[in-house]
Motif scaffolding. Structure first.
Motif, PDB file in Angstrom:
ATOM      1  N   GLY A   1      49.174  41.272  31.824  1.00 56.62           N
ATOM      2  CA  GLY A   1      48.245  40.309  32.396  1.00 56.62           C
ATOM      3  C   GLY A   1      48.942  39.011  32.764  1.00 56.62           C
ATOM      4  O   GLY A   1      49.945  38.634  32.143  1.00 56.62           O
ATOM      5  N   TYR A   2      48.422  38.310  33.763  1.00 56.24           N
ATOM      6  CA  TYR A   2      49.055  37.087  34.255  1.00 56.24           C
ATOM      7  C   TYR A   2      48.025  35.980  34.464  1.00 56.24           C
ATOM      8  O   TYR A   2      46.848  36.243  34.719  1.00 56.24           O
ATOM      9  CB  TYR A   2      49.745  37.337  35.598  1.00 56.24           C
ATOM     10  CG  TYR A   2      50.985  38.206  35.510  1.00 56.24           C
ATOM     11  CD1 TYR A   2      52.239  37.648  35.259  1.00 56.24           C
ATOM     12  CD2 TYR A   2      50.896  39.581  35.685  1.00 56.24           C
ATOM     13  CE1 TYR A   2      53.373  38.431  35.189  1.00 56.24           C
ATOM     14  CE2 TYR A   2      52.031  40.384  35.604  1.00 56.24           C
ATOM     15  CZ  TYR A   2      53.268  39.802  35.360  1.00 56.24           C
ATOM     16  OH  TYR A   2      54.386  40.589  35.285  1.00 56.24           O
ATOM     17  N   HIS A   3      48.507  34.727  34.418  1.00 55.69           N
ATOM     18  CA  HIS A   3      47.722  33.579  34.878  1.00 55.69           C
ATOM     19  C   HIS A   3      47.841  33.476  36.395  1.00 55.69           C
ATOM     20  O   HIS A   3      46.886  33.119  37.076  1.00 55.69           O
ATOM     21  CB  HIS A   3      48.220  32.283  34.233  1.00 55.69           C
ATOM     22  CG  HIS A   3      48.002  32.217  32.753  1.00 55.69           C
ATOM     23  ND1 HIS A   3      46.743  32.190  32.192  1.00 55.69           N
ATOM     24  CD2 HIS A   3      48.886  32.194  31.714  1.00 55.69           C
ATOM     25  CE1 HIS A   3      46.845  32.139  30.877  1.00 55.69           C
ATOM     26  NE2 HIS A   3      48.130  32.151  30.559  1.00 55.69           N
ATOM     27  N   ALA A   4      49.037  33.782  36.908  1.00 56.24           N
ATOM     28  CA  ALA A   4      49.285  33.804  38.348  1.00 56.24           C
ATOM     29  C   ALA A   4      50.513  34.670  38.576  1.00 56.24           C
ATOM     30  O   ALA A   4      51.425  34.699  37.734  1.00 56.24           O
ATOM     31  CB  ALA A   4      49.513  32.402  38.893  1.00 56.24           C
ATOM     32  N   ILE A   5      50.552  35.380  39.710  1.00 60.58           N
ATOM     33  CA  ILE A   5      51.665  36.302  39.952  1.00 60.58           C
ATOM     34  C   ILE A   5      51.811  36.553  41.450  1.00 60.58           C
ATOM     35  O   ILE A   5      50.845  36.413  42.210  1.00 60.58           O
ATOM     36  CB  ILE A   5      51.447  37.638  39.189  1.00 60.58           C
ATOM     37  CG1 ILE A   5      52.717  38.477  39.172  1.00 60.58           C
ATOM     38  CG2 ILE A   5      50.273  38.399  39.771  1.00 60.58           C
ATOM     39  CD1 ILE A   5      53.913  37.845  38.506  1.00 60.58           C
ATOM     40  N   ALA A   6      53.025  36.898  41.840  1.00 64.44           N
ATOM     41  CA  ALA A   6      53.304  37.251  43.234  1.00 64.44           C
ATOM     42  C   ALA A   6      53.972  38.609  43.274  1.00 64.44           C
ATOM     43  O   ALA A   6      54.557  39.069  42.284  1.00 64.44           O
ATOM     44  CB  ALA A   6      54.197  36.196  43.888  1.00 64.44           C
ATOM     45  N   ALA A   7      53.901  39.249  44.421  1.00 69.81           N
ATOM     46  CA  ALA A   7      54.554  40.546  44.622  1.00 69.81           C
ATOM     47  C   ALA A   7      55.009  40.642  46.068  1.00 69.81           C
ATOM     48  O   ALA A   7      54.398  40.045  46.960  1.00 69.81           O
ATOM     49  CB  ALA A   7      53.606  41.688  44.281  1.00 69.81           C
TER      50      ALA A   7
ATOM     51  N   ASN B   1      56.792  33.035  42.712  1.00 64.70           N
ATOM     52  CA  ASN B   1      56.588  32.918  41.264  1.00 64.70           C
ATOM     53  C   ASN B   1      57.080  31.569  40.735  1.00 64.70           C
ATOM     54  O   ASN B   1      56.478  30.995  39.825  1.00 64.70           O
ATOM     55  CB  ASN B   1      57.306  34.055  40.538  1.00 64.70           C
ATOM     56  CG  ASN B   1      56.518  35.360  40.593  1.00 64.70           C
ATOM     57  OD1 ASN B   1      55.295  35.345  40.722  1.00 64.70           O
ATOM     58  ND2 ASN B   1      57.203  36.482  40.502  1.00 64.70           N
ATOM     59  N   ASN B   2      58.170  31.057  41.305  1.00 69.58           N
ATOM     60  CA  ASN B   2      58.670  29.737  40.888  1.00 69.58           C
ATOM     61  C   ASN B   2      57.649  28.642  41.194  1.00 69.58           C
ATOM     62  O   ASN B   2      57.411  27.744  40.378  1.00 69.58           O
ATOM     63  CB  ASN B   2      59.989  29.428  41.596  1.00 69.58           C
ATOM     64  CG  ASN B   2      61.120  30.323  41.128  1.00 69.58           C
ATOM     65  OD1 ASN B   2      61.055  30.897  40.040  1.00 69.58           O
ATOM     66  ND2 ASN B   2      62.155  30.451  41.942  1.00 69.58           N
ATOM     67  N   LEU B   3      57.028  28.726  42.376  1.00 63.35           N
ATOM     68  CA  LEU B   3      56.005  27.747  42.751  1.00 63.35           C
ATOM     69  C   LEU B   3      54.756  27.890  41.882  1.00 63.35           C
ATOM     70  O   LEU B   3      54.169  26.899  41.443  1.00 63.35           O
ATOM     71  CB  LEU B   3      55.635  27.918  44.226  1.00 63.35           C
ATOM     72  CG  LEU B   3      56.688  27.488  45.249  1.00 63.35           C
ATOM     73  CD1 LEU B   3      56.292  27.967  46.643  1.00 63.35           C
ATOM     74  CD2 LEU B   3      56.855  25.983  45.248  1.00 63.35           C
ATOM     75  N   LEU B   4      54.349  29.126  41.633  1.00 68.02           N
ATOM     76  CA  LEU B   4      53.148  29.372  40.828  1.00 68.02           C
ATOM     77  C   LEU B   4      53.332  28.877  39.397  1.00 68.02           C
ATOM     78  O   LEU B   4      52.388  28.366  38.778  1.00 68.02           O
ATOM     79  CB  LEU B   4      52.812  30.865  40.830  1.00 68.02           C
ATOM     80  CG  LEU B   4      52.273  31.425  42.147  1.00 68.02           C
ATOM     81  CD1 LEU B   4      52.207  32.946  42.089  1.00 68.02           C
ATOM     82  CD2 LEU B   4      50.893  30.860  42.469  1.00 68.02           C
ATOM     83  N   GLU B   5      54.542  29.018  38.874  1.00 65.23           N
ATOM     84  CA  GLU B   5      54.816  28.560  37.510  1.00 65.23           C
ATOM     85  C   GLU B   5      54.587  27.053  37.392  1.00 65.23           C
ATOM     86  O   GLU B   5      53.993  26.569  36.420  1.00 65.23           O
ATOM     87  CB  GLU B   5      56.261  28.907  37.135  1.00 65.23           C
ATOM     88  CG  GLU B   5      56.568  28.688  35.657  1.00 65.23           C
ATOM     89  CD  GLU B   5      57.954  29.171  35.279  1.00 65.23           C
ATOM     90  OE1 GLU B   5      58.473  28.684  34.257  1.00 65.23           O
ATOM     91  OE2 GLU B   5      58.506  30.007  36.000  1.00 65.23           O
ATOM     92  N   LYS B   6      55.019  26.312  38.405  1.00 64.30           N
ATOM     93  CA  LYS B   6      54.818  24.862  38.407  1.00 64.30           C
ATOM     94  C   LYS B   6      53.338  24.514  38.501  1.00 64.30           C
ATOM     95  O   LYS B   6      52.858  23.589  37.839  1.00 64.30           O
ATOM     96  CB  LYS B   6      55.578  24.232  39.573  1.00 64.30           C
ATOM     97  CG  LYS B   6      57.085  24.322  39.446  1.00 64.30           C
ATOM     98  CD  LYS B   6      57.777  23.789  40.688  1.00 64.30           C
ATOM     99  CE  LYS B   6      59.288  23.950  40.597  1.00 64.30           C
ATOM    100  NZ  LYS B   6      59.972  23.521  41.843  1.00 64.30           N
ATOM    101  N   LYS B   7      52.609  25.260  39.342  1.00 68.93           N
ATOM    102  CA  LYS B   7      51.182  24.982  39.516  1.00 68.93           C
ATOM    103  C   LYS B   7      50.392  25.294  38.244  1.00 68.93           C
ATOM    104  O   LYS B   7      49.464  24.572  37.875  1.00 68.93           O
ATOM    105  CB  LYS B   7      50.637  25.783  40.696  1.00 68.93           C
ATOM    106  CG  LYS B   7      51.169  25.311  42.054  1.00 68.93           C
ATOM    107  CD  LYS B   7      50.575  26.110  43.190  1.00 68.93           C
ATOM    108  CE  LYS B   7      51.188  25.717  44.537  1.00 68.93           C
ATOM    109  NZ  LYS B   7      50.901  24.316  44.897  1.00 68.93           N
ATOM    110  N   VAL B   8      50.752  26.374  37.563  1.00 66.38           N
ATOM    111  CA  VAL B   8      50.057  26.741  36.329  1.00 66.38           C
ATOM    112  C   VAL B   8      50.338  25.724  35.225  1.00 66.38           C
ATOM    113  O   VAL B   8      49.453  25.348  34.453  1.00 66.38           O
ATOM    114  CB  VAL B   8      50.476  28.168  35.878  1.00 66.38           C
ATOM    115  CG1 VAL B   8      49.971  28.458  34.467  1.00 66.38           C
ATOM    116  CG2 VAL B   8      49.930  29.211  36.846  1.00 66.38           C
ATOM    117  N   LYS B   9      51.587  25.243  35.160  1.00 62.88           N
ATOM    118  CA  LYS B   9      51.952  24.242  34.142  1.00 62.88           C
ATOM    119  C   LYS B   9      51.199  22.935  34.338  1.00 62.88           C
ATOM    120  O   LYS B   9      50.841  22.259  33.369  1.00 62.88           O
ATOM    121  CB  LYS B   9      53.459  23.983  34.186  1.00 62.88           C
ATOM    122  CG  LYS B   9      54.282  25.033  33.466  1.00 62.88           C
ATOM    123  CD  LYS B   9      55.756  24.659  33.469  1.00 62.88           C
ATOM    124  CE  LYS B   9      56.577  25.698  32.716  1.00 62.88           C
ATOM    125  NZ  LYS B   9      58.032  25.369  32.726  1.00 62.88           N
TER     126      LYS B   9
END
Length: 267
Positions: free
Chosen positions: A181-187, A195-203
């Motif tokens: 399961g993920y908070h946010a993910i890309a494929a 994924n690098n951008l999403l990690e910043k947005k989730v933080k």
């Protein structure tokens, strides 16, 4: 002994070079290389990236948003018939990245399993359990010589209800059979950058999670950023599922256009 074009015998090093760096270990899916790799499984991941489609999934506190590119490869094709967004059940959506023919085969199996679960148990299949069943099948495909891994990565989304509590769910399953399961993910093609951008947005998101508007903006902006240009409503597909409206649906072009206008005005 193996002969070269001139009829001379090939040395051991020449044989290895003629086969490439995988040295023949990519000919069978069930054979590990000395480095501990299954090359056919790695090639399945590469097939997903080579589809040149990037998909994004973002989970909010009361919603899940999935966004993917929409590419119509030929002007003779009816655009409305091209999609990477699918319903597995009325309340579980899926965005499939990779080989679309493999995706449709996988979806047919997933829909059958979901229908059988509901028939036997009397309630909708949980998103996490369906993800596990799909992942189990993918993993079996890496064990048998007469099968091949599917070149597709599905991202599942839905809302699970435990009593009065509604819990958004977002899962990704890869060709090797791994799921989580993920908070946010890309494929897809630009997965790592996204994924690098999403990690910043989730933080930077609130502790309780993003709102519907924040999750929508995060998903679309991430896709725009990794693509390096603004997108038109005809270039993307947006799927949503919310606590208030738990049925999965795809936004119309008019709705997507409104969202893009709101995001561009904020910028």
């Amino acid at each position: 002994l193996r002969l070269g074009r001139s009829g001379s015998r090939l040395s051991g090093s020449q044989k290895k070079m003629s086969r490439g760096s995988s040295a023949g270990y990519d000919r069978h899916i069930t054979i590990f290389s000395p480095q501990g790799k299954l090359y056919q499984v790695e090639y399945a991941f590469k097939a997903v990236r080579n589809a040149n489609i990037t998909s994004i999934g973002v989970k909010g506190k009361d919603c899940v948003i999935v966004v993917t590119q929409k590419k119509v490869p030929d002007k003779l094709i009816v655009p409305s018939s091209v999609t990477h967004m699918f319903k597995i059940t009325s309340k579980i959506g899926c965005v499939s990245t990779g080989l679309i023919a493999d995706a449709k085969s996988q979806l047919t199996s997933a829909r059958q399993q979901a229908a059988e679960f509901k028939y036997k148990n009397g309630y909708e299949i949980p998103v996490g359990y369906l993800a596990k069943r799909i992942a189990d099948t993918c993993q079996v495909y890496t064990q048998h010589a007469y099968m091949r891994p599917l070149g597709v990565v599905p991202i599942l989304c839905g809302i699970e209800f435990e009593g009065k509590q509604a819990i958004p769910q977002l899962y990704k399953i890869d060709p090797a059979g791994f799921f989580v399961g993920y908070h946010a993910i890309a494929a897809g093609h630009k997965e790592q950058e996204a994924n690098n951008l999403l990690e910043k947005k989730v933080k930077s998101a609130p502790e309780k999670g993003m709102t519907y508007d924040e999750a929508m903006e995060a998903a679309i902006l991430t896709l725009q950023t990794v693509l390096g240009s603004d997108v038109k409503p005809t270039d993307i597909e947006v799927g949503v599922v919310t606590v208030d409206e738990p049925e999965f649906r795809t936004l119309s072009e008019e709705e997507v256009d409104k969202r893009l206008s709101i995001i561009s005005d904020r910028d």
